[in-house]
Enzyme design. Structure first.
Site, PDB file in Angstrom:
ATOM      1  N   HIS A 173      39.324  45.190  13.745  1.00 31.38           N
ATOM      2  CA  HIS A 173      39.996  44.067  13.097  1.00 31.38           C
ATOM      3  C   HIS A 173      41.496  44.109  13.364  1.00 31.38           C
ATOM      4  O   HIS A 173      42.040  45.118  13.803  1.00 31.38           O
ATOM      5  CB  HIS A 173      39.732  44.087  11.585  1.00 31.38           C
ATOM      6  N   HIS A 209      42.454  47.389  15.583  1.00 24.28           N
ATOM      7  CA  HIS A 209      42.268  48.819  15.334  1.00 24.28           C
ATOM      8  C   HIS A 209      40.999  49.044  14.521  1.00 24.28           C
ATOM      9  O   HIS A 209      40.371  48.102  14.033  1.00 24.28           O
ATOM     10  CB  HIS A 209      43.477  49.410  14.598  1.00 24.28           C
ATOM     11  N   ARG A 264      53.857  37.554   3.693  1.00 28.77           N
ATOM     12  CA  ARG A 264      52.439  37.802   3.372  1.00 28.77           C
ATOM     13  C   ARG A 264      52.342  39.128   2.634  1.00 28.77           C
ATOM     14  O   ARG A 264      52.625  40.189   3.192  1.00 28.77           O
ATOM     15  CB  ARG A 264      51.618  37.845   4.661  1.00 28.77           C
ATOM     16  N   ASP A 306      39.646  51.504  11.305  1.00 24.00           N
ATOM     17  CA  ASP A 306      40.270  52.269  10.228  1.00 24.00           C
ATOM     18  C   ASP A 306      39.923  53.751  10.234  1.00 24.00           C
ATOM     19  O   ASP A 306      40.761  54.586   9.896  1.00 24.00           O
ATOM     20  CB  ASP A 306      39.923  51.648   8.873  1.00 24.00           C
TER      21      ASP A 306
END
Length: 280
Positions: free
Chosen positions: A229, A175, A239, A177
């Site tokens: 990214h 995507h 995570r 941002d």
């Protein structure tokens, strides 16, 4: 949209900002038309990404990790992705979002859960880190610091190998941002866990280049279409990371550092029961 060609990586030391932190930089062509179309004056002099190890001190790492762990424990996190936005007070719970303020109020009424309340000191730590992030972003992209405000959402994330409950859990899709979040002009990521120690998989991939998360490291990048990214799927473990972005749009869109999280409820020593491992 295809990613721009990444130029040779430059190794630099941010000696004036972070005397002990190594920074790896990649410069790409700014795509001004798609970038910041609603943010006049926010096209940077240069675009790209940078990766700084040991951005957070050991104490900051500990404080922010505790914030993440105890806050996410207030909701049922059985999907692949969960978020906590401390400014808007939104917390993931199962396949929906709940009002963090209301959750804390309910626990107070029942007299339980005070060990999971955020403290003023914890918020102050994150606010201080956010201010330092803004300073580094301003220097890295040659943009006046006073013209940068926090963008919304700013959030803690918890990613796991659990089965996604809905499309929002599928965090691994590429995507951009500025398209996904609107007001983002510059994005930063802080890592609160380490690949191959706390989890496997889960690399950040920017323009096809993977970055392995390590506790205390940060990644920053211009938020436009020059930096597509995604995060690889987490294979095992949990995570934890924090997304803190900046915009050139002033309030009410942008959030000044000094008003960031000003309405977030915190532990009250006078009225809250002393922290114990209470039943939630």
């Amino acid at each position: 949209m295809k990613a721009s060609t990444t130029l040779p990586i430059l190794m630099t030391i941010l000696a004036t900002i972070l005397p002990t932190a190594n920074s790896e930089n990649a410069t790409v062509e700014c795509k001004a038309t798609a970038l910041y179309k609603d943010q006049a004056g926010c096209v940077p002099d240069r675009c790209g990404s940078f990766h700084v190890e040991n951005f957070l001190s050991e104490e900051e790492q500990k404080v922010l990790k505790v914030m993440a762990q105890k806050t996410f424990s207030l909701g049922v996190q059985d999907g692949a992705a969960a978020i906590f936005d401390p400014h808007q007070c939104i917390l993931s719970h199962k396949d929906q979002f709940i009002d963090y303020k209301r959750k804390i109020a309910n626990l107070r009424e029942r007299g339980v859960g005070s060990d999971r309340f955020l403290t003023k000191e914890e918020l102050d730590t994150y606010r201080s880190v956010a201010g330092r992030l803004r300073r580094v972003v301003a220097e890295e992209f040659n943009h006046p610091e006073e013209e940068l405000f926090l963008a919304s959402p700013t959030f803690f994330s918890r990613l796991s190998d659990a089965k996604p409950r809905n499309e929002h859990d599928e965090y691994w899709h590429e995507h951009i941002d500025t398209q996904q979040y609107g007001s983002f002009a510059f994005t930063t990521l802080l890592y609160l866990s380490s690949q191959d120690e706390d989890f496997t998989g889960g690399s950040l991939v920017i323009n096809g280049k993977p970055i392995s998360p390590t506790t205390g490291a940060m990644v920053g990048f211009s938020s436009g279409s020059e930096n597509p990214h995604h995060v690889d799927k987490v294979e095992t473990g949990i995570r934890f990371a924090i997304t803190t972005a900046f915009t050139c749009q002033p309030p009410p869109v942008g959030i000044p550092i000094d008003t960031f999280m000003q309405d977030t409820p915190t532990f009250n020593e006078e009225t809250d029961a002393q922290p114990e491992q209470n039943e939630l």
